[in-house]
Write a protein that holds these residues in place. Structure first.
Motif, PDB file in Angstrom:
ATOM      1  N   ILE A 121       4.365  10.281  11.938  1.00 53.59           N
ATOM      2  CA  ILE A 121       3.993   8.932  11.533  1.00 53.59           C
ATOM      3  C   ILE A 121       2.651   8.861  10.806  1.00 53.59           C
ATOM      4  CG2 ILE A 121       3.488   6.604  12.364  1.00 53.59           C
ATOM      5  CD1 ILE A 121       5.342   7.242  14.760  1.00 53.59           C
ATOM      6  N   HIS A 122       1.657   9.526  11.317  1.00 55.96           N
ATOM      7  CA  HIS A 122       0.281   9.285  10.880  1.00 55.96           C
ATOM      8  C   HIS A 122      -0.160  10.148   9.714  1.00 55.96           C
ATOM      9  CE1 HIS A 122       0.388   7.826  15.088  1.00 55.96           C
ATOM     10  NE2 HIS A 122      -0.231   6.816  14.520  1.00 55.96           N
ATOM     11  N   GLY A 123      -1.131   9.607   8.975  1.00 64.51           N
ATOM     12  CA  GLY A 123      -1.821  10.372   7.959  1.00 64.51           C
ATOM     13  C   GLY A 123      -2.935  11.169   8.613  1.00 64.51           C
ATOM     14  N   ASN A 124      -3.529  12.082   7.855  1.00 61.87           N
ATOM     15  CA  ASN A 124      -4.595  12.914   8.403  1.00 61.87           C
ATOM     16  C   ASN A 124      -5.970  12.450   7.911  1.00 61.87           C
ATOM     17  OD1 ASN A 124      -4.754  13.825   5.748  1.00 61.87           O
ATOM     18  ND2 ASN A 124      -3.865  15.824   6.184  1.00 61.87           N
ATOM     19  N   LEU A 125      -6.979  13.259   8.163  1.00 59.77           N
ATOM     20  CA  LEU A 125      -8.345  12.925   7.770  1.00 59.77           C
ATOM     21  C   LEU A 125      -8.467  12.765   6.258  1.00 59.77           C
ATOM     22  CD1 LEU A 125     -11.196  12.444   8.813  1.00 59.77           C
ATOM     23  CD2 LEU A 125     -11.579  14.907   8.715  1.00 59.77           C
ATOM     24  N   ALA A 126      -7.764  13.590   5.506  1.00 59.57           N
ATOM     25  CA  ALA A 126      -7.813  13.470   4.044  1.00 59.57           C
ATOM     26  C   ALA A 126      -7.262  12.110   3.595  1.00 59.57           C
ATOM     27  CB  ALA A 126      -7.034  14.612   3.396  1.00 59.57           C
ATOM     28  N   PHE A 127      -6.208  11.639   4.253  1.00 59.62           N
ATOM     29  CA  PHE A 127      -5.669  10.313   3.939  1.00 59.62           C
ATOM     30  C   PHE A 127      -6.688   9.240   4.312  1.00 59.62           C
ATOM     31  CE2 PHE A 127      -2.889   6.618   5.102  1.00 59.62           C
ATOM     32  CZ  PHE A 127      -2.461   6.329   3.812  1.00 59.62           C
ATOM     33  N   GLY A 128      -7.333   9.414   5.452  1.00 64.63           N
ATOM     34  CA  GLY A 128      -8.377   8.478   5.860  1.00 64.63           C
ATOM     35  C   GLY A 128      -9.506   8.418   4.843  1.00 64.63           C
ATOM     36  N   ARG A 129      -9.842   9.553   4.270  1.00 62.43           N
ATOM     37  CA  ARG A 129     -10.892   9.580   3.239  1.00 62.43           C
ATOM     38  C   ARG A 129     -10.465   8.807   1.997  1.00 62.43           C
ATOM     39  NH1 ARG A 129     -11.786  15.554   4.760  1.00 62.43           N
ATOM     40  NH2 ARG A 129     -13.604  15.400   6.142  1.00 62.43           N
ATOM     41  N   LEU A 130      -9.179   8.900   1.648  1.00 63.48           N
ATOM     42  CA  LEU A 130      -8.675   8.101   0.517  1.00 63.48           C
ATOM     43  C   LEU A 130      -8.832   6.607   0.803  1.00 63.48           C
ATOM     44  CD1 LEU A 130      -5.343   9.824  -0.638  1.00 63.48           C
ATOM     45  CD2 LEU A 130      -7.506   9.713  -1.863  1.00 63.48           C
ATOM     46  N   ILE A 131      -8.514   6.221   2.026  1.00 61.69           N
ATOM     47  CA  ILE A 131      -8.651   4.809   2.409  1.00 61.69           C
ATOM     48  C   ILE A 131     -10.112   4.384   2.303  1.00 61.69           C
ATOM     49  CG2 ILE A 131      -8.471   3.160   4.319  1.00 61.69           C
ATOM     50  CD1 ILE A 131      -6.029   4.834   5.292  1.00 61.69           C
ATOM     51  N   PRO A 179       0.558   1.525   5.447  1.00 66.80           N
ATOM     52  CA  PRO A 179       0.602   2.735   6.282  1.00 66.80           C
ATOM     53  C   PRO A 179       0.902   3.986   5.467  1.00 66.80           C
ATOM     54  CG  PRO A 179       2.698   1.622   6.397  1.00 66.80           C
ATOM     55  CD  PRO A 179       1.785   0.732   5.579  1.00 66.80           C
ATOM     56  N   PRO A 180       0.725   5.145   6.112  1.00 64.17           N
ATOM     57  CA  PRO A 180       1.215   6.373   5.487  1.00 64.17           C
ATOM     58  C   PRO A 180       2.715   6.224   5.228  1.00 64.17           C
ATOM     59  CG  PRO A 180      -0.105   6.877   7.422  1.00 64.17           C
ATOM     60  CD  PRO A 180       0.108   5.397   7.412  1.00 64.17           C
ATOM     61  N   GLN A 181       3.169   6.789   4.152  1.00 62.64           N
ATOM     62  CA  GLN A 181       4.583   6.663   3.784  1.00 62.64           C
ATOM     63  C   GLN A 181       5.397   7.741   4.494  1.00 62.64           C
ATOM     64  OE1 GLN A 181       5.499   3.840   1.668  1.00 62.64           O
ATOM     65  NE2 GLN A 181       3.527   3.561   2.675  1.00 62.64           N
ATOM     66  N   ARG A 182       5.492   7.546   5.829  1.00 63.53           N
ATOM     67  CA  ARG A 182       6.182   8.506   6.691  1.00 63.53           C
ATOM     68  C   ARG A 182       7.225   7.758   7.508  1.00 63.53           C
ATOM     69  NH1 ARG A 182       2.496  12.710   9.283  1.00 63.53           N
ATOM     70  NH2 ARG A 182       4.437  13.837   9.047  1.00 63.53           N
TER      71      ARG A 182
END
Length: 191
Positions: free
Chosen positions: A172-182, A116-119
């Motif tokens: 809690i959640h990551g954003n679109l940029a985090f999704g692109r990394l995934i 998950p995002p580290q939040r």
């Protein structure tokens, strides 16, 4: 398919007709995904399964859940977060998520789990979050699940998600940029 807290324990069954989710809405979405892929059950997948079940560890890390394990000064006893007791508790919390991964692997699927995002939201303890995440990650490794771990690219010097990769006004959640990394990581793995 639903909130992460709903995919830790008691969320699926496996019967003669294959896997079903206990929540009707989740099962409906699952059936819809299968229909799009022209298969009747998870066993029929011809593509890798990418999943996050059991990885919403901020739910495991809710501060109140761990109060009884703290010493009089409020700190955990030395070594507690790396102890077998802690591991056993976290694995019990994620028991059916781990069983889902085991079932999927037993079907011969290639299974990937995305950390998950580290939040860490205010209701959760950051040290417990990190330790619980490590426990679940080790359990997935032990099963043979490929773990997608973006922490080296997504975190700052404190080990928390970089602000540029966080969903605004959401703890809690990551954003679109985090999704692109995934997605980039999954593509690099041949998906």
């Amino acid at each position: 398919m639903g909130s992460g807290r709903d995919f830790n324990a008691d969320f699926f069954d496996v019967g003669p007709d294959g896997l079903t989710f206990r929540d009707a809405e989740a099962d409906g979405r699952y059936r819809g995904f299968l229909a799009e892929l022209a298969v009747d059950d998870l066993a029929g997948l011809r593509i890798p399964l990418v999943c996050t079940f059991g990885l919403s560890v901020h739910f495991f890390a809710v501060t109140e859940n761990w109060r009884i394990y703290r010493a009089g000064d409020g700190d955990f006893l030395p070594g507690f977060l790396a102890s077998r007791l802690f591991d056993d508790i976290v694995r019990a919390m994620a028991r059916d998520a781990l069983a889902f991964y085991r079932h999927s692997l037993d079907l011969g699927l290639r299974v990937l789990a995305v950390l998950p995002p580290q939040r860490v939201p205010g209701m959760s303890d950051g040290a417990v979050f990190l330790a619980a995440q490590e426990t679940v990650r080790r359990a997935l490794d032990d099963l043979g699940v490929e773990v997608v771990d973006l922490r080296a690219r997504a975190t700052d010097g404190t080990g928390r998600q970089r602000a540029a990769l966080c969903e605004p006004n959401d703890p809690i959640h990551g954003n679109l940029a985090f999704g692109r990394l995934i997605l980039a990581d999954l593509l690099a793995r041949g998906l």
